[in-house]
Design a protein around this motif. Structure first.
Motif, mmCIF file in Angstrom:
data_model
loop_
_atom_site.group_PDB
_atom_site.id
_atom_site.type_symbol
_atom_site.label_atom_id
_atom_site.label_comp_id
_atom_site.label_asym_id
_atom_site.label_seq_id
_atom_site.Cartn_x
_atom_site.Cartn_y
_atom_site.Cartn_z
ATOM 1 N N ILE A 257 14.579 -4.620 10.477
ATOM 2 C CA ILE A 257 14.522 -3.277 9.906
ATOM 3 C C ILE A 257 13.083 -2.799 10.010
ATOM 4 O O ILE A 257 12.162 -3.452 9.501
ATOM 5 N N ASP A 258 12.891 -1.687 10.684
ATOM 6 C CA ASP A 258 11.581 -1.060 10.749
ATOM 7 C C ASP A 258 11.455 -0.052 9.606
ATOM 8 O O ASP A 258 12.418 0.210 8.877
ATOM 9 N N GLU A 259 10.272 0.529 9.448
ATOM 10 C CA GLU A 259 10.040 1.465 8.351
ATOM 11 C C GLU A 259 10.678 2.811 8.686
ATOM 12 O O GLU A 259 10.026 3.765 9.098
ATOM 13 N N ASP A 260 11.976 2.883 8.491
ATOM 14 C CA ASP A 260 12.783 4.060 8.791
ATOM 15 C C ASP A 260 13.183 4.710 7.473
ATOM 16 O O ASP A 260 13.953 4.125 6.704
ATOM 17 N N PRO A 261 12.693 5.916 7.160
ATOM 18 C CA PRO A 261 12.975 6.535 5.857
ATOM 19 C C PRO A 261 14.446 6.869 5.642
ATOM 20 O O PRO A 261 14.844 7.135 4.505
ATOM 21 N N THR A 262 15.244 6.861 6.692
ATOM 22 C CA THR A 262 16.688 7.076 6.502
ATOM 23 C C THR A 262 17.399 5.802 6.074
ATOM 24 O O THR A 262 18.573 5.843 5.699
ATOM 25 N N VAL A 263 16.683 4.675 6.102
ATOM 26 C CA VAL A 263 17.282 3.384 5.741
ATOM 27 C C VAL A 263 16.609 2.788 4.512
ATOM 28 O O VAL A 263 17.283 2.328 3.586
ATOM 29 N N VAL A 264 15.287 2.788 4.498
ATOM 30 C CA VAL A 264 14.536 2.202 3.380
ATOM 31 C C VAL A 264 13.359 3.093 3.028
ATOM 32 O O VAL A 264 12.828 3.811 3.887
ATOM 33 N N VAL A 265 12.934 3.054 1.754
ATOM 34 C CA VAL A 265 11.689 3.732 1.410
ATOM 35 C C VAL A 265 10.530 2.928 1.977
ATOM 36 O O VAL A 265 10.638 1.723 2.207
ATOM 37 N N SER A 266 9.413 3.589 2.185
ATOM 38 C CA SER A 266 8.248 2.915 2.742
ATOM 39 C C SER A 266 7.639 1.953 1.732
ATOM 40 O O SER A 266 7.891 2.047 0.515
ATOM 41 N N PHE A 267 6.816 1.043 2.246
ATOM 42 C CA PHE A 267 6.078 0.127 1.375
ATOM 43 C C PHE A 267 5.209 0.914 0.404
ATOM 44 O O PHE A 267 5.155 0.622 -0.800
ATOM 45 N N ALA A 268 4.555 1.959 0.915
ATOM 46 C CA ALA A 268 3.672 2.761 0.074
ATOM 47 C C ALA A 268 4.439 3.497 -1.019
ATOM 48 O O ALA A 268 3.976 3.602 -2.159
ATOM 49 N N GLU A 269 5.626 4.009 -0.692
ATOM 50 C CA GLU A 269 6.423 4.713 -1.692
ATOM 51 C C GLU A 269 6.876 3.763 -2.792
ATOM 52 O O GLU A 269 6.892 4.125 -3.973
ATOM 53 N N ARG A 270 7.237 2.560 -2.414
ATOM 54 C CA ARG A 270 7.643 1.572 -3.422
ATOM 55 C C ARG A 270 6.497 1.292 -4.386
ATOM 56 O O ARG A 270 6.707 1.210 -5.607
ATOM 57 N N GLN A 271 5.288 1.161 -3.871
ATOM 58 C CA GLN A 271 4.138 0.907 -4.741
ATOM 59 C C GLN A 271 3.819 2.112 -5.618
ATOM 60 O O GLN A 271 3.408 1.968 -6.769
ATOM 61 N N ARG A 272 4.023 3.334 -5.075
ATOM 62 C CA ARG A 272 3.779 4.528 -5.886
ATOM 63 C C ARG A 272 4.721 4.583 -7.078
ATOM 64 O O ARG A 272 4.309 4.891 -8.204
ATOM 65 N N LEU A 273 5.985 4.251 -6.857
ATOM 66 C CA LEU A 273 6.981 4.329 -7.927
ATOM 67 C C LEU A 273 6.682 3.357 -9.063
ATOM 68 O O LEU A 273 6.999 3.634 -10.216
ATOM 69 N N VAL A 274 6.078 2.228 -8.747
ATOM 70 C CA VAL A 274 5.763 1.255 -9.801
ATOM 71 C C VAL A 274 4.313 1.363 -10.264
ATOM 72 O O VAL A 274 3.799 0.460 -10.939
ATOM 73 N N LYS A 276 1.304 1.235 -8.829
ATOM 74 C CA LYS A 276 0.358 0.188 -8.468
ATOM 75 C C LYS A 276 -1.095 0.661 -8.572
ATOM 76 O O LYS A 276 -1.974 -0.099 -9.007
ATOM 77 N N ALA A 277 -1.354 1.904 -8.200
ATOM 78 C CA ALA A 277 -2.732 2.400 -8.264
ATOM 79 C C ALA A 277 -3.269 2.361 -9.695
ATOM 80 O O ALA A 277 -4.446 2.038 -9.918
ATOM 81 N N GLU A 278 -2.421 2.672 -10.653
ATOM 82 C CA GLU A 278 -2.857 2.621 -12.056
ATOM 83 C C GLU A 278 -3.158 1.195 -12.487
ATOM 84 O O GLU A 278 -4.128 0.946 -13.214
ATOM 85 N N TRP A 279 -2.341 0.259 -12.065
ATOM 86 C CA TRP A 279 -2.584 -1.147 -12.403
ATOM 87 C C TRP A 279 -3.852 -1.658 -11.719
ATOM 88 O O TRP A 279 -4.605 -2.455 -12.301
ATOM 89 N N ASP A 280 -4.103 -1.207 -10.486
ATOM 90 C CA ASP A 280 -5.346 -1.599 -9.800
ATOM 91 C C ASP A 280 -6.554 -1.076 -10.572
ATOM 92 O O ASP A 280 -7.570 -1.769 -10.717
ATOM 93 N N ALA A 281 -6.452 0.166 -11.059
ATOM 94 C CA ALA A 281 -7.572 0.728 -11.823
ATOM 95 C C ALA A 281 -7.799 -0.041 -13.119
ATOM 96 O O ALA A 281 -8.948 -0.274 -13.515
ATOM 97 N N LEU A 282 -6.729 -0.422 -13.789
ATOM 98 C CA LEU A 282 -6.865 -1.211 -14.995
ATOM 99 C C LEU A 282 -7.487 -2.575 -14.709
ATOM 100 O O LEU A 282 -8.303 -3.078 -15.500
ATOM 101 N N GLU A 283 -7.082 -3.152 -13.585
ATOM 102 C CA GLU A 283 -7.646 -4.467 -13.222
ATOM 103 C C GLU A 283 -9.164 -4.368 -13.045
ATOM 104 O O GLU A 283 -9.916 -5.231 -13.530
ATOM 105 N N LYS A 284 -9.622 -3.288 -12.416
ATOM 106 C CA LYS A 284 -11.064 -3.102 -12.240
ATOM 107 C C LYS A 284 -11.743 -2.884 -13.574
ATOM 108 O O LYS A 284 -12.849 -3.376 -13.824
ATOM 109 N N ARG A 285 -11.081 -2.138 -14.467
ATOM 110 C CA ARG A 285 -11.655 -1.846 -15.782
ATOM 111 C C ARG A 285 -11.877 -3.129 -16.585
ATOM 112 O O ARG A 285 -12.897 -3.267 -17.293
ATOM 113 N N TYR A 286 -10.945 -4.044 -16.500
ATOM 114 C CA TYR A 286 -11.009 -5.246 -17.342
ATOM 115 C C TYR A 286 -11.660 -6.434 -16.645
ATOM 116 O O TYR A 286 -11.811 -7.496 -17.250
ATOM 117 N N THR A 287 -12.031 -6.274 -15.392
ATOM 118 C CA THR A 287 -12.663 -7.371 -14.674
ATOM 119 C C THR A 287 -14.182 -7.318 -14.857
ATOM 120 O O THR A 287 -14.798 -6.287 -14.584
#
Length: 287
Positions: A257-274, A276-287
């Motif tokens: 399966i390739d990154e075909d939006p008619t079949v699967v959401v992209s890797f980046a979209e999956r991370q946006r929904l959960v 991830k950028a906010e968790w990365d920012a928190l990790e930097k804040r507490y490190t």
């Protein structure tokens, strides 16, 4: 405004708010991301997706409370929570309401089926007596600690005792203090159109089950009739299953399966929904 006050305002507006069902925290995040105003924590969806079993009373209070708490942490939308029959008698209902209120429910739905309950659009269901059902609604109303917590009373009596009996039960539930009324599995357009006039003293929810026994109406038409909420409890689940079947069939047939939006959401979209950028920012804040 709190999510409970917000849900109460949505109910009182009677403008046919579309309410999709969430079966886990990620499905709740997708519902919120798409822009819906409230969601339904679905007992059928939890049973199907987490147990792999049909909606026939296999879900318990701990299951739905755990999912409610996880979904409450994931989204800020008002939550209508399916508590089936309340998991027992009036005393059990009292405990159920306390548990789900703590878990973050904004509205708790209690129905009048005989236990073990089953999907409202299955054959073979039955209901308890009107007197026992009313006592359970009274217990639910009395149990809440926050006056803004809503109690939704559902009746499945239309299938076993007829439409008029279901309307009479709903009236009794309103008298017992229910905030929202839900007459399940009516089978013709005349009944759907009649309910808001027959039960005008409380906001109502109409359940649109894809493939079920109730004719499908558009939300705009249901709003014009006076319904407060239009429930699509398992549209996200059915869509998710269809998507999994499509992706996995392609994988089996083509071995990739390739990154075909008619079949699967992209890797980046999956991370946006959960978030991830906010968790990365928190990790930097507490490190």
């Amino acid at each position: 405004m709190s999510t409970r006050k917000n849900l109460k305002a949505l109910a009182e507006a009677r403008r046919g708010i579309l309410v999709p069902g969430a079966f886990n925290a990620l499905s709740a995040k997708v519902i919120a991301d798409v822009g819906f105003e409230a969601l339904y924590v679905t007992g059928a969806g939890v049973t199907n997706m987490w147990l792999g079993m049909p909606d026939q009373g296999f879900m318990g209070l701990a299951d739905i409370a755990d999912h409610t708490a996880r979904i409450r942490d994931a989204v800020d939308l008002p939550l209508i929570v399916d508590a089936d029959t309340g998991f027992g008698n009036a005393l059990n209902v009292r405990h159920t309401v306390r548990v789900l209120e703590r878990a973050g429910a904004d509205c708790i739905q209690i129905e009048d089926q005989v236990a073990p309950k089953r999907c409202g659009h299955f054959s073979g269901k039955d209901v308890i007596s009107t007197e026992e059902a009313v006592s359970k609604i009274k217990a639910a109303v009395d149990a809440r600690r926050d006056a803004d917590l809503l109690i939704m009373a559902r009746t499945d009596a239309a299938a076993t005792h007829g439409f008029e009996a279901a309307v009479e039960r709903a009236h009794r539930f309103a008298e017992a203090g229910a905030d929202i009324l839900f007459v399940e599995a009516v089978t013709n357009e005349t009944e759907v159109r009649a309910l808001p006039q027959r039960l005008h003293q409380r906001p109502q929810l109409m359940n649109m089950v894809i493939g079920g026994r109730t004719p499908i109406f558009g939300a705009e038409e249901l709003a014009s009739l006076g319904y407060g909420f239009v429930l699509y409890a398992n549209a996200p689940l059915q869509g998710a299953v269809a998507g999994m079947q499509k992706a996995l069939t392609l994988l089996r047939q083509t071995q990739r399966i390739d990154e075909d939006p008619t079949v699967v959401v992209s890797f980046a979209e999956r991370q946006r929904l959960v978030n991830k950028a906010e968790w990365d920012a928190l990790e930097k804040r507490y490190t």
